[in-house]
Scaffold this active site. Structure first.
Site, short mmCIF file in Angstrom:
data_model
loop_
_atom_site.label_atom_id
_atom_site.label_comp_id
_atom_site.label_asym_id
_atom_site.label_seq_id
_atom_site.Cartn_x
_atom_site.Cartn_y
_atom_site.Cartn_z
N CYS A 89 0.85 -1.27 -0.03
CA CYS A 89 0.15 -0.01 0.10
C CYS A 89 0.74 1.23 -0.13
CB CYS A 89 -0.72 -0.09 1.24
SG CYS A 89 -1.97 -1.45 1.46
N GLY A 133 -0.30 0.74 -5.01
CA GLY A 133 -1.35 0.00 -4.96
C GLY A 133 -2.48 0.58 -5.95
N ASN A 152 0.30 0.42 5.72
CA ASN A 152 1.39 -0.25 4.65
C ASN A 152 1.99 -1.15 5.42
OD1 ASN A 152 2.93 -0.92 2.65
ND2 ASN A 152 4.22 0.98 2.90
N GLY A 153 1.85 -2.29 5.04
CA GLY A 153 2.74 -3.48 5.58
C GLY A 153 1.89 -4.69 5.85
N CYS A 180 13.17 -3.17 3.50
CA CYS A 180 12.99 -3.94 2.51
C CYS A 180 13.89 -3.60 1.37
CB CYS A 180 11.67 -4.01 2.07
SG CYS A 180 11.20 -5.16 0.75
N TYR A 239 12.62 -2.12 -6.85
CA TYR A 239 11.22 -2.11 -7.65
C TYR A 239 10.14 -1.30 -7.06
CZ TYR A 239 7.13 -4.15 -9.73
OH TYR A 239 5.97 -4.27 -10.43
N SER A 255 10.87 0.07 -13.90
CA SER A 255 11.54 0.02 -12.75
C SER A 255 12.98 -0.21 -13.14
CB SER A 255 10.95 -1.04 -11.77
OG SER A 255 10.93 -2.19 -12.25
N ASP A 277 16.35 -6.65 -15.89
CA ASP A 277 15.08 -6.56 -15.27
C ASP A 277 15.36 -6.80 -13.75
OD1 ASP A 277 12.46 -6.32 -14.74
OD2 ASP A 277 11.80 -8.21 -15.88
N CYS A 298 13.62 -12.69 1.25
CA CYS A 298 13.15 -13.35 -0.10
C CYS A 298 14.28 -14.13 -0.61
CB CYS A 298 12.32 -12.63 -0.72
SG CYS A 298 13.50 -10.93 -1.41
#
Length: 487
Positions: A11, A38, A114-115, A249, A255, A296, A358, A449
């Protein structure tokens, strides 16, 4: 159309306290600048010091609000929200800001989040056991109700009660009848910044939203900080002890954030250029030109060109309005797939050895179509370069990515991925190269990740994801029966 292979952010949030200003219009344009975070729903709540006014709806900011809505949303305080669903589905009831009533005073509290919380189900069950009824499936409502029932004589004590119970990522803007709060979780997973305007203040997920409004950025909300803005001015406090580890993050740099935003004091654009330059050093290949997948990856492609000495060209043109309509594509359009989103420039690509930059490969569904599009435009060779390491673990802190079973890098080697996407070569940026490019201390970044090492316990979330995956065949079968008129 095929499912997008791009990670999705949770968000964007925006808040303003500015007596004498048209705060609804400021919030509209602030959300407009944050639209990339979002696109499923949008909402604005305002307060004139006595009464709340709220408008929410499904779709883009420009689809949800008109002049009549902005005229209705009067006051000198406002909070706004753009939503992409992570916890809770894409439903009208999950549109934010969420408004609940304070259990002590009966006055409304509006919250935009947001989160993603990792213990939301446990907290929800506890609140339901206390007789609280939920109107949405979003974890954001859990935070709102916790704040509404929090004991204590001061707001600092109430935030202490709430933040000791929350686990996960949350950047919040919260509006009371007479004040605005901006809150960031102790790990600082998602960004949140502050700007000053005349006798008022603005809080936003990204600094680009401030700059569009001509609002100078003052600073970022610190991890674990609560900022209060009211008639007495600005004050900040830290209700809980600092987290043992910060966890900004890294996908914000690669991105999510706009390239003209500052995250952790670093402008995103040169960070992405540096990723490309480091990628050129780590994975050099002889080629005729470098292109980026819009939007991006363009700065990273320019950085790769600079680092390799190979010319940069625009080889893909993006249709920025794909997916921003409620009109569903028919089968013929659906089969066109990625060519709806991108158009390849054959005059640029024909007969060339092409390096394509990318930001990520998630499921591996879109990248093969992009490469095929470039080959159909006449490219002789296609070399894929990715500005992140392979994604091997799902995110539980606000990014809708995929389950581990769906992540291609969790289940295939780099050579197998290369064959799957149809590239002549494939290279990923190392974790060290990514971290160095952000300009942040590596220990202050979340790379879960890429590593599977999370900054907090996520076992409950992993079990829930696995259970959902096991239920999927049953749900699909049931849906097929319903469409066929079965029981």
């Amino acid at each position: 159309m095929p499912e997008s292979d791009e990670p999705k952010e949770a968000c964007g949030v925006f808040g303003v306290y500015a007596p004498g200003e048209d705060v609804a219009r400021l919030t509209f344009y602030g959300l407009y600048a944050l639209q990339h975070r979002g696109q499923e729903s949008a909402g604005i709540a305002t307060s004139n010091g006595k009464d709340f006014s709220v408008r929410t709806g499904m779709g883009l900011v420009s689809q949800v609000f008109d002049e009549e809505d902005l005229a209705y949303l009067r006051g000198h305080i406002a909070v706004g929200h753009n939503r992409y669903s992570t916890a809770g589905g894409s439903l009208a009831c999950n549109a934010q800001p969420i408004v609940v009533n304070d259990k002590h005073t009966g006055e409304p509290i509006a919250l935009a989040h947001n989160g993603n919380l990792t213990n939301s189900e446990t907290l929800r069950e506890d609140l339901e056991a206390q007789g609280i009824q939920f109107e949405s499936t979003a974890d954001s409502e859990v935070i709102a109700h916790l704040l509404a029932i929090a004991p204590g004589g001061t707001w600092e004590e109430r935030f202490h009660y709430v933040m000791r119970r929350l686990e996960g990522a949350y950047s919040l803007v919260i509006m009371l009848r007479d004040r605005l709060f901006a809150v960031r979780d102790p790990m600082g997973v998602r960004p949140l910044c502050l700007g000053t305007m005349g006798n008022g203040w603005v809080a936003a997920s990204e600094s680009c939203a401030l700059e569009h409004l001509g609002v100078p950025m003052e600073r970022e909300v610190q991890p674990g900080e609560v900022v209060q803005i009211d008639a007495h001015g600005f004050s900040g406090f830290f209700p809980v002890a600092p987290a043992r580890k910060r966890a900004l993050c890294t996908f914000e740099y690669t991105y999510f954030a706009r390239p003209d935003s500052r995250i952790g004091g670093q402008l995103v654009y040169p960070a992405r250029e540096e990723m490309g330059a480091r990628l050129a050093t780590e994975h050099h290949v002889d080629a005729d030109l470098v292109i980026g997948v819009p939007d991006s990856a363009i700065p990273a492609a320019i950085g790769y060109a600079r680092g390799s000495g190979i010319p940069y060209r625009e080889g893909l043109v993006k249709n920025r309005y794909v997916g921003r309509t409620f009109i569903q594509p028919d089968q013929r359009i659906r089969e066109a797939g990625v060519s709806l989103k991108f158009n390849a420039l054959s005059d640029v690509l024909n007969g060339k050895r092409v390096i394509v930059v990318d930001d990520s490969i998630v499921r591996g569904t879109t990248t093969p179509r992009v490469i095929n599009l470039i080959r159909r435009a006449g490219a002789k060779e296609v070399h894929m370069r990715i500005t992140t390491p392979p994604i091997i673990s799902p995110c539980f802190l606000g990014v809708d990515m995929a389950t581990k079973a769906e992540l291609i890098a969790a289940n295939q080697s780099i050579e197998e991925i290369r064959q799957h996407i149809g590239a002549d070569s494939l290279g990923y940026l190392s974790i060290d190269g990514l971290n160095r490019s952000t300009g942040q201390p590596p220990n202050d970044l979340c790379n879960a990740c890429f590593t599977g090492v999370y900054p907090l316990n996520v076992q409950m979330q992993m079990d829930k994801l696995e259970a959902a995956r096991m239920r999927e065949p049953v749900l699909v079968a049931a849906e097929s029966l319903n469409r066929a008129g079965g029981p």
